[in-house]
Design a protein around this motif. Structure first.
Motif, PDB file in Angstrom:
ATOM      1  N   THR A  43      -1.748  13.123  -5.259  1.00  0.00           N
ATOM      2  CA  THR A  43      -2.757  12.945  -6.311  1.00  0.00           C
ATOM      3  C   THR A  43      -2.192  13.131  -7.720  1.00  0.00           C
TER       4      THR A  43
ATOM      5  N   GLU B  11       0.855  -1.183   0.000  1.00  0.00           N
ATOM      6  CA  GLU B  11       0.000   0.000   0.000  1.00  0.00           C
ATOM      7  C   GLU B  11       0.888   1.229   0.000  1.00  0.00           C
TER       8      GLU B  11
ATOM      9  N   SER C 217      -6.617   2.792  -6.277  1.00  0.00           N
ATOM     10  CA  SER C 217      -6.896   3.706  -5.172  1.00  0.00           C
ATOM     11  C   SER C 217      -8.106   3.227  -4.376  1.00  0.00           C
ATOM     12  N   PHE C 218      -8.128   3.624  -3.106  1.00  0.00           N
ATOM     13  CA  PHE C 218      -9.277   3.332  -2.250  1.00  0.00           C
ATOM     14  C   PHE C 218      -9.432   4.460  -1.239  1.00  0.00           C
ATOM     15  N   GLY C 219     -10.656   4.674  -0.830  1.00  0.00           N
ATOM     16  CA  GLY C 219     -10.932   5.705   0.163  1.00  0.00           C
ATOM     17  C   GLY C 219     -10.991   7.100  -0.450  1.00  0.00           C
ATOM     18  N   ALA C 220     -11.229   8.058   0.417  1.00  0.00           N
ATOM     19  CA  ALA C 220     -11.374   9.455   0.007  1.00  0.00           C
ATOM     20  C   ALA C 220     -10.016  10.153  -0.020  1.00  0.00           C
ATOM     21  N   GLU C 221      -9.951  11.229  -0.775  1.00  0.00           N
ATOM     22  CA  GLU C 221      -8.741  12.056  -0.813  1.00  0.00           C
ATOM     23  C   GLU C 221      -8.524  12.701   0.549  1.00  0.00           C
ATOM     24  N   TYR C 222      -7.268  12.873   0.932  1.00  0.00           N
ATOM     25  CA  TYR C 222      -6.901  13.483   2.213  1.00  0.00           C
ATOM     26  C   TYR C 222      -5.603  14.255   2.031  1.00  0.00           C
TER      27      TYR C 222
ATOM     28  N   LEU D 232      -4.071  10.160  -2.133  1.00  0.00           N
ATOM     29  CA  LEU D 232      -5.017   9.034  -2.170  1.00  0.00           C
ATOM     30  C   LEU D 232      -4.259   7.782  -1.728  1.00  0.00           C
ATOM     31  N   SER D 233      -4.929   6.918  -0.983  1.00  0.00           N
ATOM     32  CA  SER D 233      -4.342   5.627  -0.622  1.00  0.00           C
ATOM     33  C   SER D 233      -4.492   4.678  -1.808  1.00  0.00           C
TER      34      SER D 233
ATOM     35  N   ARG E  17      -3.276   0.516  -3.400  1.00  0.00           N
ATOM     36  CA  ARG E  17      -2.861  -0.837  -3.000  1.00  0.00           C
ATOM     37  C   ARG E  17      -2.633  -1.697  -4.243  1.00  0.00           C
TER      38      ARG E  17
ATOM     39  N   HIS F 214       0.632   5.924  -0.001  1.00  0.00           N
ATOM     40  CA  HIS F 214      -0.117   7.181   0.024  1.00  0.00           C
ATOM     41  C   HIS F 214       0.410   8.011  -1.127  1.00  0.00           C
TER      42      HIS F 214
END
Length: 145
Positions: free
Chosen positions: A113, A108, A126-131, A139-140, A142, A110
Motif C-alpha cells: 500500500t 497486474e 487499483s481494484f478490489g479490497a486491501e489484503y 492492493l491489486s 492493473r 500486488h
C-alpha cells in the motif's frame, strides 16, 4: 538517475545471482519477509529483470506470463541506496516491454500500500479490497498496455 546503469533481462547465472541478492536484501532482510514466502515455484518460469550499475545490482523485478493475456509484475525491489533515482520506473517499463514482447495486453500486480502512488503515476489502477501478503498490506493494481 545514474547515467551509467542498465536494465535488462537476467541472462546468465551471474545475473540471476545478482537478481536474487537484491530480492533478499529488500524483502527478506529489510522487510523481514520469510525466505520461504519470498521465493516460490513461479521463479522457475518467470522473466527476471535486473538493473545494474558500475558497482553492482540496483534493482530487480519479475514478470509471470499469464495465459489470459495478462502478465503479473512482481517482486519489484530497489536497493535502499538506489531509491529515488528512477530505477523502479525503469524496471516497471522494462517489465511492461517484456509483457508486450510476449504478446500480453495488460499487467497486474500486488502493490504494497505504501507504493500505490508510485504505480498510479505509472498508469496503474487499483481494484478490489486491501489484503495482506506476508503480513504487509497490499492492493491489486492493473494497467492495460
Amino acid at each position: 538517475m545514474p547515467e551509467d546503469y542498465e536494465v535488462r533481462v537476467a541472462a546468465d547465472p551471474d545475473d540471476l545471482k545478482a537478481y536474487y541478492a537484491v530480492r533478499h536484501e529488500v524483502f527478506v532482510v529489510e522487510q523481514q519477509v520469510p525466505a520461504d514466502l519470498e521465493y516460490d515455484a513461479h521463479d522457475a518460469d518467470a522473466v527476471h529483470v535486473l538493473a545494474t550499475g558500475p558497482h553492482g545490482a540496483l534493482g530487480a523485478g519479475r514478470l509471470l506470463l499469464g495465459e489470459d493475456g495478462t502478465g503479473i509484475l512482481g517482486r519489484l525491489a530497489v536497493t535502499g541506496a538506489s531509491r529515488g533515482l528512477g530505477i523502479g520506473v525503469a524496471l516497471v517499463r522494462a517489465i511492461e516491454d517484456e509483457a508486450r514482447r510476449h504478446g500480453l495486453s495488460a499487467v497486474e500486480l500486488h502493490a504494497q500500500t505504501h507504493a500505490v502512488g508510485f504505480y498510479e503515476r505509472l498508469g496503474y489502477t487499483s481494484f478490489g479490497a486491501e489484503y495482506e501478503e506476508a503480513g504487509i498490506p497490499h492492493l491489486s493494481m492493473r494497467r492495460v498496455l
